[in-house]
Design a protein around this motif. Structure first.
Motif, short mmCIF file in Angstrom:
data_model
loop_
_atom_site.label_atom_id
_atom_site.label_comp_id
_atom_site.label_asym_id
_atom_site.label_seq_id
_atom_site.Cartn_x
_atom_site.Cartn_y
_atom_site.Cartn_z
N ALA A 81 -6.06 8.54 -9.02
CA ALA A 81 -5.53 7.66 -7.97
C ALA A 81 -6.65 6.89 -7.31
O ALA A 81 -6.51 5.71 -6.97
CB ALA A 81 -4.77 8.48 -6.93
N ARG A 82 -7.77 7.55 -7.14
CA ARG A 82 -8.94 6.91 -6.53
C ARG A 82 -9.36 5.69 -7.35
O ARG A 82 -9.59 4.61 -6.81
CB ARG A 82 -10.08 7.92 -6.45
CG ARG A 82 -11.27 7.46 -5.62
CD ARG A 82 -12.36 8.51 -5.61
NE ARG A 82 -12.05 9.61 -4.73
CZ ARG A 82 -12.00 10.90 -5.11
NH1 ARG A 82 -12.26 11.23 -6.34
NH2 ARG A 82 -11.72 11.83 -4.23
N LEU A 122 -3.02 8.70 4.15
CA LEU A 122 -4.24 7.90 4.01
C LEU A 122 -4.83 7.68 5.40
O LEU A 122 -4.14 7.24 6.31
CB LEU A 122 -3.87 6.56 3.38
CG LEU A 122 -4.97 5.79 2.64
CD1 LEU A 122 -5.49 6.60 1.48
CD2 LEU A 122 -4.41 4.46 2.15
N PHE A 165 -7.29 -1.71 -7.44
CA PHE A 165 -6.23 -2.43 -6.74
C PHE A 165 -6.80 -3.20 -5.54
O PHE A 165 -6.44 -4.34 -5.28
CB PHE A 165 -5.19 -1.39 -6.29
CG PHE A 165 -4.08 -1.95 -5.46
CD1 PHE A 165 -3.97 -1.62 -4.12
CD2 PHE A 165 -3.12 -2.78 -6.02
CE1 PHE A 165 -2.92 -2.10 -3.36
CE2 PHE A 165 -2.07 -3.26 -5.26
CZ PHE A 165 -1.98 -2.92 -3.93
N ILE A 166 -7.72 -2.55 -4.82
CA ILE A 166 -8.32 -3.18 -3.66
C ILE A 166 -9.22 -4.33 -4.06
O ILE A 166 -9.24 -5.37 -3.41
CB ILE A 166 -9.12 -2.14 -2.84
CG1 ILE A 166 -8.14 -1.21 -2.13
CG2 ILE A 166 -10.02 -2.79 -1.84
CD1 ILE A 166 -8.73 0.12 -1.84
N HIS A 192 2.50 2.13 -3.36
CA HIS A 192 1.59 2.76 -4.31
C HIS A 192 1.35 4.22 -3.96
O HIS A 192 1.26 5.09 -4.83
CB HIS A 192 0.25 2.02 -4.34
CG HIS A 192 0.30 0.77 -5.15
ND1 HIS A 192 -0.23 0.67 -6.41
CD2 HIS A 192 0.85 -0.43 -4.88
CE1 HIS A 192 -0.01 -0.55 -6.89
NE2 HIS A 192 0.64 -1.23 -5.98
N LEU A 193 1.24 4.48 -2.68
CA LEU A 193 1.02 5.84 -2.21
C LEU A 193 2.23 6.71 -2.53
O LEU A 193 2.11 7.88 -2.91
CB LEU A 193 0.80 5.80 -0.69
CG LEU A 193 -0.24 6.73 -0.10
CD1 LEU A 193 -1.59 6.50 -0.73
CD2 LEU A 193 -0.32 6.50 1.40
N THR A 227 -11.19 5.84 -0.99
CA THR A 227 -11.91 4.61 -1.34
C THR A 227 -13.08 4.44 -0.38
O THR A 227 -13.34 5.33 0.43
CB THR A 227 -10.99 3.38 -1.24
OG1 THR A 227 -10.63 3.20 0.11
CG2 THR A 227 -9.75 3.58 -2.08
N LEU A 251 0.84 -1.20 0.00
CA LEU A 251 0.00 0.00 0.00
C LEU A 251 0.87 1.25 0.00
O LEU A 251 0.65 2.19 -0.75
CB LEU A 251 -0.89 -0.03 1.25
CG LEU A 251 -1.69 1.21 1.55
CD1 LEU A 251 -2.69 1.48 0.45
CD2 LEU A 251 -2.41 1.06 2.88
N HIS A 263 -7.51 4.00 -9.42
CA HIS A 263 -6.44 3.01 -9.33
C HIS A 263 -6.53 2.21 -8.04
O HIS A 263 -6.50 0.99 -8.03
CB HIS A 263 -5.08 3.70 -9.41
CG HIS A 263 -3.93 2.81 -9.08
ND1 HIS A 263 -3.46 1.86 -9.95
CD2 HIS A 263 -3.19 2.69 -7.96
CE1 HIS A 263 -2.46 1.21 -9.38
NE2 HIS A 263 -2.27 1.70 -8.18
N PHE A 264 -6.68 2.91 -6.91
CA PHE A 264 -6.74 2.23 -5.63
C PHE A 264 -7.97 1.35 -5.50
O PHE A 264 -7.92 0.26 -4.94
CB PHE A 264 -6.70 3.24 -4.47
CG PHE A 264 -5.31 3.52 -3.99
CD1 PHE A 264 -4.54 4.49 -4.62
CD2 PHE A 264 -4.76 2.81 -2.94
CE1 PHE A 264 -3.25 4.75 -4.20
CE2 PHE A 264 -3.46 3.06 -2.52
CZ PHE A 264 -2.71 4.03 -3.14
N THR A 265 -9.08 1.85 -6.01
CA THR A 265 -10.31 1.06 -5.93
C THR A 265 -10.15 -0.26 -6.68
O THR A 265 -10.52 -1.32 -6.18
CB THR A 265 -11.51 1.85 -6.47
OG1 THR A 265 -11.54 3.12 -5.83
CG2 THR A 265 -12.82 1.13 -6.20
#
Lengths: 136, 304
Positions: free
Chosen positions: B288-289, B200, B295-296, B185-186, B262, B182, B291-293
């Protein structure tokens, strides 16, 4: 005419992000020959990047310019390519690239043709990198 | 994914108050009306989406404590991921406190030896300012010694400042699976956006889960201070029937963007370059939002 080493885009996973400083550098290259300021903005008039010696009025010009563009767009969507606004103290030329708007303005000594050439160069250069981005 | 977290300590040391502030949206003043906890209060706190903190707030009154170490021992001390032991720094019965603590440790060693142990030296606000560091260091050394072979982490806390958030953020951080991934990525996000820092937070508690820093900042306590401030602000918004969602704070030195990220997190992006426009940063946060969503969704284990 345009020469930038770095890319405007950056890959982030399978998404594309904008590199704001690089975009500003690109815009800086057009701020010669009496151009006061060059901007890239979203259709609502929010400035994504700006460059030039006199950016004090950029927000106002962006807001008004995007509004005028929108009005013409409503009338006949997709038909507008360039907009020239002749003002008391200067000239504003706008063009579109991907879902965004490009705006270059200068004082009254600048010729409209020069401004339009700069807008055209910008839109041509930015078309490819900005097309890859996803706009809401 | 359920993770059992034990919250233990003598009666009146502040466990329920802490829990209420971090997880139940109490402000420090609200905790004055809490009464003594009877037996064990179970709360299932949803944290980071699917992560359920099974919080056992064990009433600290003597009768209950005796019970925990005898008849209820296995029931309470089995499958524990984290033990949080709270000490009232002003306690006049230090030896008794340590005795109970030792009993807990023994029970942990026998039933959950992999558990992480955190000791909170609480109510630090009741000590004189110039004494705090010294007394904390003293107690910390003592506790570390007693706790051998277990490795413990000590924090000094108070509900009246940000130290509470610091302790709980660290505790919760130790529970997040794949936290290093995590963070990488951040970090990349921070780099591309040319931010000074990206933080975060967990959505409901505003505890800091992770951060990427590209421009060092002199205030090492800024995270917990920010958690505290935003949480209070969010609470005051809801008291005025307004739901806090996002904000942009600007001054001549920086711009801070705080927004929903997210389903279970909030993000804060700090920009100190005044030539970078808000719209550009907001655009990149939206990317980024996404991407993270995604990714999760791929890494269900992350629970973000």
């Amino acid at each position: 005419e345009m020469c930038i080493r770095d890319s405007i885009n950056a890959e982030y996973g399978d998404q594309i992000m904008l590199k704001p400083r690089v975009l500003t550098q690109v815009l800086k290259q057009t701020t010669s020959h009496g151009v006061k300021c060059s901007l890239v903005m979203d259709p609502d008039g929010s400035i994504l990047a700006a460059a030039g010696e006199d950016t004090s009025n950029s927000k106002i010009i962006a807001a008004i310019g995007s509004n005028i563009w929108k009005s013409y767009e409503l009338h006949k969507p997709g038909s507008l390519n360039f907009l020239l606004i002749d003002c008391l103290q200067g000239k504003v030329v706008m063009g579109k690239v991907s879902k965004l708007l490009v705006c270059v303005y200068g004082d009254d000594k600048v010729e409209a043709g020069m401004l339009k050439a700069k807008v055209a160069a910008l839109t041509e250069y930015l078309e490819e990198p900005l097309k890859q981005m996803v706009w809401k | 994914m359920k993770k059992k977290v034990l919250l233990m300590g003598k009666s009146g040391c502040g466990k329920t108050s802490m829990r209420s502030i971090i997880f139940a949206n109490y402000i420090a003043r609200d905790t004055m009306r809490l009464g003594a906890t009877i037996d064990v209060e179970h709360s299932h706190v949803r944290f980071l989406g699917n992560l359920v903190l099974n919080l056992w707030d064990c009433g600290g009154q003597e009768a209950f404590m005796e019970n925990y170490f005898s008849s209820q021992r296995e029931h309470i001390f089995r499958n524990v991921e984290v033990l949080i032991y709270v000490f009232d720094i002003e306690s006049k019965e230090l030896q008794k406190d340590l005795r109970y603590y030792r009993n807990c440790l023994e029970a942990i060693i026998h039933n959950s030896k992999e558990a992480k142990v955190f000791c909170l030296l609480h109510k630090m606000d009741l000590l004189a300012l110039d004494q705090r560091e010294q007394i904390f260091k003293q107690r910390e050394t003592e506790l570390k010694q007693i706790s051998i072979p277990l490795k413990i982490t000590c924090f000094r806390t108070s509900i009246w400042d940000e130290t509470l958030y610091k302790a709980w953020s660290s505790i919760v951080y130790s529970l997040i699976p794949n936290v290093k991934l995590l963070e990488s990525h951040l970090d990349k996000f921070c780099q591309i956006v040319e931010a000074d820092e990206v933080v975060l937070f967990e959505r409901s508690t505003f505890l800091v889960i992770s951060h990427a820093t590209h421009k060092p900042h002199r205030d090492i306590h800024r995270f917990e201070k920010i958690s505290n401030i935003i949480k209070q602000f969010k609470l005051s918004c809801s008291k005025s029937q307004a739901q806090f969602q996002s904000m942009e704070v600007r001054n001549s030195n920086f711009a801070a963007f705080i927004d929903v990220f997210t389903a279970n997190t909030y993000v804060m992006v700090i920009m100190s370059d005044p030539t970078i426009q808000s719209a550009a940063t907001l655009l990149n946060i939206a990317v980024a939002r996404n991407h993270f969503t995604k990714f999760i969704q791929k890494n269900n284990a992350m629970n973000l």
